[in-house]
Design a protein around this motif. Structure first.
Motif, PDB file in Angstrom:
ATOM      1  N   ASP A 154       1.251   7.867  -5.848  1.00 14.67           N
ATOM      2  CA  ASP A 154       0.072   7.597  -6.689  1.00 14.67           C
ATOM      3  C   ASP A 154       0.168   8.345  -8.016  1.00 14.67           C
ATOM      4  OD1 ASP A 154      -0.955   5.976  -4.772  1.00 14.67           O
ATOM      5  OD2 ASP A 154      -2.210   7.525  -3.848  1.00 14.67           O
ATOM      6  N   GLU A 155       0.653   9.594  -7.915  1.00 16.29           N
ATOM      7  CA  GLU A 155       0.783  10.379  -9.133  1.00 16.29           C
ATOM      8  C   GLU A 155       1.815   9.766 -10.084  1.00 16.29           C
ATOM      9  OE1 GLU A 155      -0.361  13.332 -11.671  1.00 16.29           O
ATOM     10  OE2 GLU A 155      -1.216  12.840  -9.695  1.00 16.29           O
ATOM     11  N   GLU A 194       1.752  11.113   4.132  1.00 14.89           N
ATOM     12  CA  GLU A 194       0.602  11.353   3.263  1.00 14.89           C
ATOM     13  C   GLU A 194       1.020  12.043   1.972  1.00 14.89           C
ATOM     14  OE1 GLU A 194      -3.277  11.134   1.982  1.00 14.89           O
ATOM     15  OE2 GLU A 194      -2.345  10.206   3.752  1.00 14.89           O
ATOM     16  N   GLY A 195       1.943  13.020   2.102  1.00 11.20           N
ATOM     17  CA  GLY A 195       2.426  13.714   0.917  1.00 11.20           C
ATOM     18  C   GLY A 195       3.188  12.788  -0.022  1.00 11.20           C
ATOM     19  N   GLN A 196       4.059  11.923   0.586  1.00 16.57           N
ATOM     20  CA  GLN A 196       4.815  10.996  -0.253  1.00 16.57           C
ATOM     21  C   GLN A 196       3.905   9.954  -0.906  1.00 16.57           C
ATOM     22  OE1 GLN A 196       7.979  11.195  -1.100  1.00 16.57           O
ATOM     23  NE2 GLN A 196       8.120  13.114   0.059  1.00 16.57           N
ATOM     24  N   ARG A 197       2.874   9.530  -0.210  1.00 12.83           N
ATOM     25  CA  ARG A 197       1.953   8.555  -0.816  1.00 12.83           C
ATOM     26  C   ARG A 197       1.183   9.181  -1.994  1.00 12.83           C
ATOM     27  NH1 ARG A 197       0.817   7.022   4.849  1.00 12.83           N
ATOM     28  NH2 ARG A 197       1.840   4.984   5.233  1.00 12.83           N
ATOM     29  N   LYS A 198       0.787  10.428  -1.838  1.00  9.73           N
ATOM     30  CA  LYS A 198       0.111  11.101  -2.951  1.00  9.73           C
ATOM     31  C   LYS A 198       1.051  11.226  -4.151  1.00  9.73           C
ATOM     32  CE  LYS A 198      -3.191  13.811  -0.228  1.00  9.73           C
ATOM     33  NZ  LYS A 198      -3.643  15.192   0.129  1.00  9.73           N
ATOM     34  N   GLN A 199       2.331  11.561  -3.854  1.00  9.63           N
ATOM     35  CA  GLN A 199       3.300  11.649  -4.933  1.00  9.63           C
ATOM     36  C   GLN A 199       3.506  10.292  -5.607  1.00  9.63           C
ATOM     37  OE1 GLN A 199       7.020  13.311  -3.713  1.00  9.63           O
ATOM     38  NE2 GLN A 199       7.908  13.304  -5.776  1.00  9.63           N
ATOM     39  N   ARG A 248       0.560   6.611 -11.938  1.00 10.85           N
ATOM     40  CA  ARG A 248      -0.336   6.860 -13.065  1.00 10.85           C
ATOM     41  C   ARG A 248       0.423   7.031 -14.380  1.00 10.85           C
ATOM     42  NH1 ARG A 248      -2.993  10.551  -9.376  1.00 10.85           N
ATOM     43  NH2 ARG A 248      -4.924   9.627  -8.542  1.00 10.85           N
TER      44      ARG A 248
END
Length: 516
Positions: free
Chosen positions: A275-276, A268-273, A279
């Protein structure tokens, strides 16, 4: 004074002797004046009044939406320019169609006469009331001329608006077409320049120095984060190397669940990273690629771990399964995550260093490219702004045409064309009196002129003063009875001639007065 009076008396006596010449001249002058006055044609005047109302409710409502011409000035100019040669030619064809068969010189004279006789005047410049008048010999034709003149005035307003609108629309369309061509050329130049300098120019709009400063600052932050991640990783390694595994009874199911939740948290942390990063960068950016690889590795590890635990659980009974040291496992998971973070930060730092090096290597080229890019963008914005302005004006012109179609200036005929029943020229009564007075003056003048041309001496004094000679004497004439009767007859005849002249003049004047 006595000499002057005596001289006047002598002239009067001489004129009396020539009285028949005077009465004949008076009669001739009266007859000629009467014939001349009768030959003058009566001229009738037709008039009409038109009011132009420019104060409508639509004008203030459309003040900022459409082009608002000065209607008062436009109407005044329209009235002043109405009497032009083309308009008068059109008016003559409508009112006097028979003039088209005349020779060119006669038709030209008729046209000049029409130009002189037509009058368009303004009663009051603020009220926009216009007077139309024309004088002619035929009352009906005179009215028709004024009627056609008013119709021409009303029609010329619409025709002028249509011509102005068409001219404005054609001009704006030509300008828009020209700006479209120039805008397409500017867009092509800008596109070709971006394609040629894709690797050097920046799409964010920052200049070279701003990009260099931002990259240097980001590189410093990543370097600090990398050092912190390396220290955290080393601490975890030290802890894992010196830790003695402790067996804590756990069920395989509970351990598997805890391990899966840890993998899920890391994923989950890597997926958020990821997405960031997406962008800010594209899919080909090194940080994005590294993060995707780490996510794939974590997913593969999670899948393998779940598969191993499932096999262990199937090969051994639940009660006899070996307990796994959860603390050691968590430390290993944290160490793996730290390793992944260190690898990601190293990739980011390496990429930023290469970009900084690339910018430094192109330090001489980038500012020039950015200046050319700014020039192209400025030219493009100027042309695009002018193009948008012309398009907006075309819409405004179209709206103005619709407003003009509603007749924002209302033309109202106050007095319709009509011809006065009495002629305005000549004033026959006044001219007849002048003819009578002039004939009498002509008789007196003719008598005086004959006396001056053919002088006669009526007294010895006048003879002596004229010849400057001594007059010895004079012989008086003794009139006989016949001479006296003849003298009385001449006097009666002269009186009758003068009286008949006056009576005829009075009757003629009375007849003119009764007819007028």
């Amino acid at each position: 004074m006595d000499q002057l009076i005596a001289q006047v008396v002598e002239i009067a006596r001489a004129m009396w002797r020539r009285r028949w010449i005077g009465i004949g001249a008076a009669w001739l002058a009266a007859i000629a004046g009467a014939i001349g006055l009768s030959m003058i044609q009566d001229r009738f005047e037709a008039t009409a009044r038109v009011y132009v109302d420019t104060k409508t409710v639509l004008r203030p409502l459309m003040r900022d939406l459409a082009v608002e011409p000065d209607l008062d000035q436009t109407v005044g100019l329209l009235a002043r320019t109405l009497i032009t040669r083309p308009n008068v030619e059109l008016l003559m064809r409508k009112s006097f169609p028979e003039t088209q068969s005349l020779p060119p010189d006669e038709r030209e004279r008729a046209l000049e006469g029409l130009l002189r006789e037509i009058k368009v005047t303004s009663s009051n410049s603020r009220d926009n009331i216009f007077n139309f008048s024309y004088r002619g010999t035929d009352p009906e034709k005179t009215r028709v001329v004024v009627e056609n003149l008013v119709a021409l005035f009303l029609a010329s307003d619409t025709g002028t608006k249509q011509r102005d609108a068409e001219s404005a629309r054609e001009f704006i369309d030509e300008q828009i077409s020209s700006y479209e061509t120039r805008l397409a050329d500017a867009e092509n130049k800008l596109k070709e320049f971006k394609l040629r300098n894709m690797g050097v120019s920046d799409v964010s709009g920052k200049d070279y120095f701003a990009r260099m400063s931002a990259l240097t600052e980001d590189l410093g932050k990543v370097t600090v984060e990398l050092r912190a991640a390396e220290q955290s990783r080393d601490a975890l390694r030290h802890e894992l190397g010196g830790e003695t595994a402790s067996l804590v009874p756990e069920t395989p199911t509970g351990a598997s669940t805890a391990q899966s939740s840890e993998y899920d948290a890391r994923l989950e942390g890597q997926r958020k990273q990821l997405d960031e990063l997406l962008r800010r960068y594209t899919d080909q950016h090194p940080d994005v690629i590294a993060t995707k690889r780490l996510i794939e590795s974590l997913e593969e590890d999670r899948r393998k771990d779940i598969e191993n635990r499932r096999k262990i659980a199937e090969s051994k009974p639940a009660r006899g399964s070996q307990n796994i040291n959860s603390v050691q496992q968590q430390v290993r998971l944290a160490l793996a995550q730290a390793e992944a973070e260190v690898a990601s930060l190293r990739v980011r730092a390496s990429d930023m260093q290469s970009r900084v090096a690339q910018l430094r290597a192109s330090a001489n080229r980038v500012p020039q490219i950015e200046a050319e890019m700014a020039q192209l963008n400025r030219d493009y914005e100027v042309i695009r702004g002018a193009y948008q302005t012309m398009v907006a004006r075309r819409e405004k012109a179209a709206l103005s045409e619709d407003v003009d179609a509603t007749r924002s200036a209302q033309f109202r005929v106050i007095d319709p064309p009509r011809t006065a029943p009495q002629p305005v020229f000549p004033n026959r009564l006044a001219l007849a009196i002048l003819v009578v007075v002039g004939s009498i003056a002509a008789g007196l003048g003719a008598t005086f002129l004959v006396v001056q041309v053919l002088p006669a001496f009526g007294s010895t004094r006048l003879l002596r003063e004229t010849t400057r000679r001594q007059v010895l004497g004079s012989v008086s004439m003794v009139r006989s009875g016949g001479m006296m009767r003849r003298a009385r007859g001449e006097l009666v005849g002269f009186g009758s001639a003068l009286g008949s002249l006056l009576v005829a003049a009075g009757v003629w004047i009375a007849w003119l007065n009764a007819r007028g």
